[in-house]
Design a protein around this motif. Structure first.
Motif, PDB file in Angstrom:
ATOM      1  N   ASP A   1       2.472   0.326   3.995  1.00 13.20           N
ATOM      2  CA  ASP A   1       2.271  -0.970   4.630  1.00 13.20           C
ATOM      3  C   ASP A   1       2.594  -2.059   3.621  1.00 13.20           C
ATOM      4  O   ASP A   1       2.433  -1.869   2.407  1.00 13.20           O
ATOM      5  CB  ASP A   1       0.828  -1.112   5.111  1.00 13.20           C
ATOM      6  N   GLN A   2       3.072  -3.192   4.121  1.00 11.81           N
ATOM      7  CA  GLN A   2       3.328  -4.352   3.286  1.00 11.81           C
ATOM      8  C   GLN A   2       2.924  -5.600   4.044  1.00 11.81           C
ATOM      9  O   GLN A   2       3.352  -5.828   5.166  1.00 11.81           O
ATOM     10  CB  GLN A   2       4.781  -4.404   2.833  1.00 11.81           C
ATOM     11  N   LEU A   3       2.064  -6.379   3.423  1.00  8.34           N
ATOM     12  CA  LEU A   3       1.461  -7.540   4.061  1.00  8.34           C
ATOM     13  C   LEU A   3       1.856  -8.806   3.311  1.00  8.34           C
ATOM     14  O   LEU A   3       1.946  -8.807   2.080  1.00  8.34           O
ATOM     15  CB  LEU A   3      -0.067  -7.403   4.074  1.00  8.34           C
TER      16      LEU A   3
ATOM     17  N   ARG B   1      -8.411   1.463   2.016  1.00  5.64           N
ATOM     18  CA  ARG B   1      -7.596   2.305   2.883  1.00  5.64           C
ATOM     19  C   ARG B   1      -7.550   3.712   2.301  1.00  5.64           C
ATOM     20  O   ARG B   1      -6.768   3.980   1.376  1.00  5.64           O
ATOM     21  CB  ARG B   1      -6.188   1.731   3.031  1.00  5.64           C
TER      22      ARG B   1
ATOM     23  N   TYR C   1       0.862  -1.193   0.000  1.00  5.84           N
ATOM     24  CA  TYR C   1       0.000   0.000   0.000  1.00  5.84           C
ATOM     25  C   TYR C   1       0.894   1.239   0.000  1.00  5.84           C
ATOM     26  O   TYR C   1       1.779   1.385   0.844  1.00  5.84           O
ATOM     27  CB  TYR C   1      -0.919   0.010   1.224  1.00  5.84           C
TER      28      TYR C   1
ATOM     29  N   LYS D   1      -3.208   0.361  -3.543  1.00  3.30           N
ATOM     30  CA  LYS D   1      -2.470  -0.892  -3.598  1.00  3.30           C
ATOM     31  C   LYS D   1      -1.888  -1.067  -4.996  1.00  3.30           C
ATOM     32  O   LYS D   1      -2.634  -1.129  -5.985  1.00  3.30           O
ATOM     33  CB  LYS D   1      -3.388  -2.082  -3.259  1.00  3.30           C
TER      34      LYS D   1
END
Length: 411
Positions: free
Chosen positions: A325-327, A273, A236, A278
């Motif tokens: 953020d990184q998931l 978000r 993101y 993304k």
């Protein structure tokens, strides 16, 4: 669309605890359980971890749905899935799909983007006029847009929707039930044993365990499926101040795919978000699904995507400092990036059906894959898929016999 509801044989009802045991409660397994129980079968769905866990391939806030594929074998399956997504939303009273336009971009010399645009029936578009300069495309690139059949799926919400529908119709769902053995049952059918020693007996078994498929199938049948788990990251990125409203689904910003060898970059509009978008790279390094770096194990994925953003969306998306953020996520890759949908064969014959190797592009087709797997288990054939023009020959296990690249030899 026709629906087939063949009765479960009386012999199966006498001999087995369940008509179908489904292993793995991600999107494919949950859709399979729903399809099977909808036909009157007694269904058990087993998940090795917690339900809706974040350590596999079906979790998270968004996935794209699109029928733009260079390979003509996939659009019919996506279109079947689209109808089944709508049916499930109507049945559950929930919304998990947000329609959006689809934008394809790539060099005009790239045969993949041209074929994908053709197969989806897209039309060329002036991206500067359509989206206010959000994209900066090089000379010689083509941009094509489709206004139908594309959108954003809420991933975890979709999995839960199918699980809840299955339970409502009588399916039994168990989590923290890792299956460590599959064998022929003493009276035919299939017996599965969990790591805690529990055993369940079913007339049929469907294996949809994602990144754990290769290990389980090898231990059960000695069959080596060339399915390699890859660790990838969902990224993101911060939208630049003043541009936030322009990149939202509400404003008509598209999901997009950028075909730029060796990169394939894809994105969803700002939706889940606010103030972020993304944008991801298709791929990642090989991994062990039980032993991987969940935070920084994505190789150079972040750097690759940042370079793409700086070249193609520099005025709208911020890369300084990296993603917000990184998931973690996983792909289960086959060498040809085609699915595995087939009977296991050998001593199991048609009693075990395998759905695996979805190679980072299967989620959108979950309801169609689930119906196919359920019909194969219950009827020995996938009639609904055939009626929808879905050709399953490309997905057979035997394509790898003496040919480790499978269908890639035809490309």
């Amino acid at each position: 669309m026709a629906t087939h509801t063949a009765p479960v044989p009386a012999a199966a009802a006498r001999c087995f605890d369940f008509d179908v045991i489904v292993l793995g409660a991600g999107i494919m397994g949950s859709c399979t359980a729903h399809a099977a129980v909808s036909r009157g079968a007694r269904v058990l769905l087993l998940e090795r971890l917690d339900l809706l866990h974040g350590l596999g391939s079906s979790h998270g806030e968004s996935r794209t749905i699109r029928d733009a594929y260079p390979d003509a074998r996939y659009p019919p399956m996506v279109r079947l899935a689209s109808r089944l997504w709508a049916d499930a939303e109507a049945e559950s009273g929930r919304r998990v799909l947000t329609p959006t336009p689809l934008l394809l971009m790539g060099p005009r010399s790239n045969t993949s983007v041209i074929a994908a645009a053709r197969n989806a029936g897209t039309e060329e578009v002036d991206v500067a006029a359509r989206w206010g300069g959000a994209f900066r495309l090089p000379d010689g690139w083509v941009a094509a847009v489709s206004e139908h059949g594309s959108g954003v799926l809420h991933a975890t919400g979709a999995v839960k929707m199918f699980q809840d529908l299955a339970v409502h119709k009588g399916a039994v769902v168990r989590d923290n039930a890792e299956v460590v053995e599959i064998r022929k049952g003493p009276e035919g059918g299939v017996a599965v044993r969990t790591s805690t020693g529990e055993e369940f007996h079913g007339a049929k078994c469907v294996v949809t365990v994602g990144a754990w498929t290769r290990r389980l199938i090898k231990s059960a049948a000695g069959v080596e499926l060339p399915i390699q788990p890859l660790h990838t990251l969902v990224l993101y990125w911060r939208i630049k101040p003043g541009r936030e409203g322009e990149l939202t689904a509400e404003a008509g910003f598209p999901t997009f795919s950028s075909y730029c060898d060796p990169l394939y970059v894809y994105s969803t509009p700002s939706l889940e978000r606010p103030g972020m978008i993304k944008i991801n790279y298709h791929g990642g390094p090989p991994c062990d699904p039980d032993d991987r770096d969940l935070v920084s194990g994505g190789g150079d994925v972040v750097e690759r995507v940042a370079r793409w953003i700086d070249e193609f969306m520099p005025g709208h998306v911020e890369t300084a400092g990296g993603p917000v953020d990184q998931l973690p996520c996983m792909y289960s890759m086959t060498p040809d990036e085609d699915f595995v949908i087939d009977f296991l064969g050998g001593e199991f014959g048609q009693d075990v059906v395998v759905g695996a190797g979805f190679s980072g592009h299967g989620f959108k087709m979950g309801p169609a894959v689930g119906m196919i797997l359920a019909e194969m288990a219950l009827d020995g054939e996938a009639r609904t898929a055939a009626e929808a023009g879905v050709e399953l020959g490309h997905f057979r296990i035997n394509r790898f016999e003496g040919n480790p690249m499978g269908n890639a030899k035809d490309q």
